[in-house]
Design a protein around this motif. Structure first.
Motif, PDB file in Angstrom:
ATOM      1  N   ARG A 122       0.693  -1.125   0.166  1.00  5.92           N
ATOM      2  CA  ARG A 122       0.102  -0.008  -0.161  1.00  5.92           C
ATOM      3  C   ARG A 122       0.878   1.243  -0.180  1.00  5.92           C
ATOM      4  O   ARG A 122       1.656   1.283   0.920  1.00  5.92           O
ATOM      5  N   ASP A 123       0.436   2.147  -1.004  1.00  7.13           N
ATOM      6  CA  ASP A 123       1.171   3.471  -0.942  1.00  7.13           C
ATOM      7  C   ASP A 123       2.644   3.409  -1.459  1.00  7.13           C
ATOM      8  O   ASP A 123       3.267   4.340  -0.981  1.00  7.13           O
ATOM      9  N   GLN A 124       3.207   2.457  -2.079  1.00  4.96           N
ATOM     10  CA  GLN A 124       4.268   2.305  -2.459  1.00  4.96           C
ATOM     11  C   GLN A 124       4.367   2.002  -4.102  1.00  4.96           C
ATOM     12  O   GLN A 124       3.394   1.676  -4.577  1.00  4.96           O
ATOM     13  N   GLY A 125       5.524   1.890  -4.729  1.00  6.92           N
ATOM     14  CA  GLY A 125       5.421   1.508  -6.122  1.00  6.92           C
ATOM     15  C   GLY A 125       5.602   0.081  -6.075  1.00  6.92           C
ATOM     16  O   GLY A 125       6.047  -0.604  -5.161  1.00  6.92           O
ATOM     17  N   PRO A 126       5.388  -0.409  -7.462  1.00  9.91           N
ATOM     18  CA  PRO A 126       5.643  -1.855  -7.665  1.00  9.91           C
ATOM     19  C   PRO A 126       7.127  -2.261  -7.451  1.00  9.91           C
ATOM     20  O   PRO A 126       7.914  -1.614  -7.672  1.00  9.91           O
ATOM     21  N   GLN A 127       7.258  -3.474  -6.990  1.00  8.81           N
ATOM     22  CA  GLN A 127       8.500  -4.099  -6.875  1.00  8.81           C
ATOM     23  C   GLN A 127       8.592  -5.400  -7.632  1.00  8.81           C
ATOM     24  O   GLN A 127       7.600  -6.456  -7.252  1.00  8.81           O
ATOM     25  N   LEU A 128       9.649  -5.607  -8.470  1.00 12.51           N
ATOM     26  CA  LEU A 128       9.447  -6.802  -9.102  1.00 12.51           C
ATOM     27  C   LEU A 128      10.013  -8.101  -8.270  1.00 12.51           C
ATOM     28  O   LEU A 128      10.881  -8.013  -7.520  1.00 12.51           O
ATOM     29  N   LEU A 129       9.125  -9.077  -8.424  1.00 15.55           N
ATOM     30  CA  LEU A 129       9.359 -10.227  -7.790  1.00 15.55           C
ATOM     31  C   LEU A 129      10.262 -11.372  -8.887  1.00 15.55           C
ATOM     32  O   LEU A 129      11.140 -11.790  -8.240  1.00 15.55           O
ATOM     33  N   VAL A 130       9.706 -11.424  -9.670  1.00 14.68           N
ATOM     34  CA  VAL A 130      10.224 -12.570 -11.042  1.00 14.68           C
ATOM     35  C   VAL A 130       9.774 -12.141 -12.003  1.00 14.68           C
ATOM     36  O   VAL A 130       8.639 -11.741 -12.484  1.00 14.68           O
ATOM     37  N   TYR A 131      10.708 -12.474 -13.257  1.00 19.18           N
ATOM     38  CA  TYR A 131       9.898 -12.241 -14.658  1.00 19.18           C
ATOM     39  C   TYR A 131      10.402 -13.473 -15.516  1.00 19.18           C
ATOM     40  O   TYR A 131      11.412 -14.042 -15.111  1.00 19.18           O
TER      41      TYR A 131
ATOM     42  N   ASN B 250      18.422   3.463 -20.714  1.00 20.43           N
ATOM     43  CA  ASN B 250      17.776   3.878 -21.686  1.00 20.43           C
ATOM     44  C   ASN B 250      16.624   3.115 -21.885  1.00 20.43           C
ATOM     45  O   ASN B 250      15.989   3.011 -23.077  1.00 20.43           O
ATOM     46  N   GLN B 251      15.770   2.706 -20.928  1.00 24.75           N
ATOM     47  CA  GLN B 251      14.519   2.148 -20.933  1.00 24.75           C
ATOM     48  C   GLN B 251      13.691   3.001 -19.951  1.00 24.75           C
ATOM     49  O   GLN B 251      13.851   2.588 -18.754  1.00 24.75           O
ATOM     50  N   VAL B 252      13.022   3.917 -20.157  1.00 20.65           N
ATOM     51  CA  VAL B 252      12.150   4.604 -19.183  1.00 20.65           C
ATOM     52  C   VAL B 252      10.569   4.474 -19.601  1.00 20.65           C
ATOM     53  O   VAL B 252      10.333   4.744 -20.800  1.00 20.65           O
ATOM     54  N   GLN B 253       9.809   4.154 -18.630  1.00 17.97           N
ATOM     55  CA  GLN B 253       8.457   4.095 -18.819  1.00 17.97           C
ATOM     56  C   GLN B 253       7.554   4.969 -17.677  1.00 17.97           C
ATOM     57  O   GLN B 253       8.054   4.872 -16.706  1.00 17.97           O
ATOM     58  N   TRP B 254       6.671   5.677 -18.022  1.00 18.28           N
ATOM     59  CA  TRP B 254       5.666   6.265 -17.115  1.00 18.28           C
ATOM     60  C   TRP B 254       4.464   5.596 -17.305  1.00 18.28           C
ATOM     61  O   TRP B 254       3.794   5.175 -18.134  1.00 18.28           O
TER      62      TRP B 254
ATOM     63  N   GLU C 137      14.144   0.258 -16.769  1.00 16.62           N
ATOM     64  CA  GLU C 137      14.650  -1.133 -16.997  1.00 16.62           C
ATOM     65  C   GLU C 137      16.173  -1.109 -17.296  1.00 16.62           C
ATOM     66  O   GLU C 137      16.524  -0.116 -18.184  1.00 16.62           O
ATOM     67  N   ASN C 138      17.011  -1.908 -16.821  1.00 15.87           N
ATOM     68  CA  ASN C 138      18.378  -2.057 -16.985  1.00 15.87           C
ATOM     69  C   ASN C 138      18.808  -3.505 -16.953  1.00 15.87           C
ATOM     70  O   ASN C 138      18.542  -4.048 -15.905  1.00 15.87           O
ATOM     71  N   THR C 139      19.418  -3.951 -18.084  1.00 15.38           N
ATOM     72  CA  THR C 139      19.642  -5.360 -18.296  1.00 15.38           C
ATOM     73  C   THR C 139      18.637  -6.297 -17.630  1.00 15.38           C
ATOM     74  O   THR C 139      17.740  -6.310 -18.505  1.00 15.38           O
ATOM     75  N   ASP C 140      18.590  -6.777 -16.411  1.00 14.52           N
ATOM     76  CA  ASP C 140      17.538  -7.655 -16.009  1.00 14.52           C
ATOM     77  C   ASP C 140      16.597  -7.189 -14.894  1.00 14.52           C
ATOM     78  O   ASP C 140      16.098  -7.980 -14.228  1.00 14.52           O
ATOM     79  N   LYS C 141      16.934  -5.839 -14.492  1.00 14.74           N
ATOM     80  CA  LYS C 141      16.015  -5.491 -13.476  1.00 14.74           C
ATOM     81  C   LYS C 141      14.837  -4.185 -14.051  1.00 14.74           C
ATOM     82  O   LYS C 141      15.439  -3.374 -14.981  1.00 14.74           O
ATOM     83  N   VAL C 142      13.915  -4.222 -13.354  1.00 20.71           N
ATOM     84  CA  VAL C 142      12.904  -3.225 -13.404  1.00 20.71           C
ATOM     85  C   VAL C 142      12.807  -2.671 -12.225  1.00 20.71           C
ATOM     86  O   VAL C 142      12.382  -3.336 -11.309  1.00 20.71           O
ATOM     87  N   VAL C 143      12.822  -1.568 -12.047  1.00 25.88           N
ATOM     88  CA  VAL C 143      12.797  -0.551 -10.648  1.00 25.88           C
ATOM     89  C   VAL C 143      11.558   0.389 -11.003  1.00 25.88           C
ATOM     90  O   VAL C 143      11.897   1.292 -11.825  1.00 25.88           O
ATOM     91  N   PHE C 144      10.717   0.497  -9.948  1.00 29.64           N
ATOM     92  CA  PHE C 144       9.672   1.636 -10.122  1.00 29.64           C
ATOM     93  C   PHE C 144      10.117   2.766  -8.890  1.00 29.64           C
ATOM     94  O   PHE C 144      10.662   2.388  -8.254  1.00 29.64           O
ATOM     95  N   GLY C 145       9.689   3.859  -9.276  1.00 33.43           N
ATOM     96  CA  GLY C 145       9.474   4.783  -8.222  1.00 33.43           C
ATOM     97  C   GLY C 145       8.602   4.776  -7.265  1.00 33.43           C
ATOM     98  O   GLY C 145       7.762   4.015  -7.649  1.00 33.43           O
ATOM     99  N   THR C 146       8.476   5.516  -6.291  1.00 31.06           N
ATOM    100  CA  THR C 146       7.494   5.560  -5.378  1.00 31.06           C
ATOM    101  C   THR C 146       6.327   6.376  -5.840  1.00 31.06           C
ATOM    102  O   THR C 146       5.100   6.309  -5.192  1.00 31.06           O
ATOM    103  N   GLY C 147       6.389   7.145  -6.869  1.00 27.12           N
ATOM    104  CA  GLY C 147       5.081   7.767  -7.402  1.00 27.12           C
ATOM    105  C   GLY C 147       4.914   9.189  -6.977  1.00 27.12           C
ATOM    106  O   GLY C 147       5.467   9.777  -5.903  1.00 27.12           O
TER     107      GLY C 147
END
Lengths: 113, 107
Positions: A39-48, B30-34, B90-100
């Protein structure tokens, strides 16, 4: 074109119980992602996955969480012994390939009491 | 640890005003998504912008790779724009989101 679908939409568990989430990605998308969004956080990748292969599961709590995509299409995320800290929305997304636009499902909201 | 910082954390506008949302990355990407998310709703991709400037309707995104940042400009905001805006790298094999950034547009 149908979007990403997930089920169930909601789940309420007692600590220690198990639960499975299902995801049906967009047809033809070879990459499938599972995210946890507290809640109130951005998504965190678990697995792909790319097709049926796990590419990265480094953020998956391996002692209790597992994910499979046996035929490279649908996927299942399972929590063996849920904890209160697992309370979150679990999102599934798919994309045509790594680095392409991701399309998200509606998510499954999990509440662990 | 790869990080994505977003600012502001929240924003309140009156209908018709413009909004500028910022996203900065701890590494080059070089992979940015909104994305956009209404409370209780699904994440929706707004713009995929690996570099330069891209526009979609009232949305304009500018990504400057060498400065490790991306921005999202919303012009003439509407009440229905209210929600959370997330950027992801997205970078190599990681996807990281901001908190918004939580945006609230009032009449």
């Amino acid at each position: 074109e149908a979007g990403v679908t997930q089920s169930p939409r909601y789940a309420v568990l007692q600590e220690g119980q198990a639960v499975s989430f299902w995801c049906d990605p967009i047809s033809g998308h070879d990459t499938l992602y599972w995210y946890q969004q507290p809640r109130d956080q951005g998504p965190q990748l678990l697995v792909y996955f790319r097709d049926e292969a796990v590419i990265d599961n480094s953020q998956l709590p391996s002692d209790r969480f597992s994910a499979v995509r046996p035929k490279g299409t649908n996927s299942t995320l399972k929590i063996q012994s849920a904890k209160q800290g697992d309370t979150a929305t679990y999102l599934c997304a798919s994309s045509p390939g790594w680095g392409d636009t991701q399309y998200f499902g509606p998510g499954t909201r999990l509440l662990v009491l | 640890e790869q990080q994505v910082q977003q600012s502001p954390a929240s924003l309140v506008l009156q209908e018709g005003e413009n909004a500028e949302l910022q996203c900065s990355f701890s590494i080059f990407t070089n992979q940015v998504q909104w994305f956009y998310q209404r409370p209780g709703g699904r994440l929706v991709s707004l713009l995929y912008n690996p570099s330069g400037t891209k526009q979609s309707g009232r949305l304009t995104s500018t990504t400057v790779i060498k400065e490790r940042r991306s921005s999202l400009h919303i012009s003439s905001s509407q009440i229905t724009d209210s929600g959370t805006y997330l950027c992801a790298m997205e970078n190599t094999d990681k996807v990281v989101f901001g908190t918004g950034t939580r945006l609230q547009v009032s009449p």
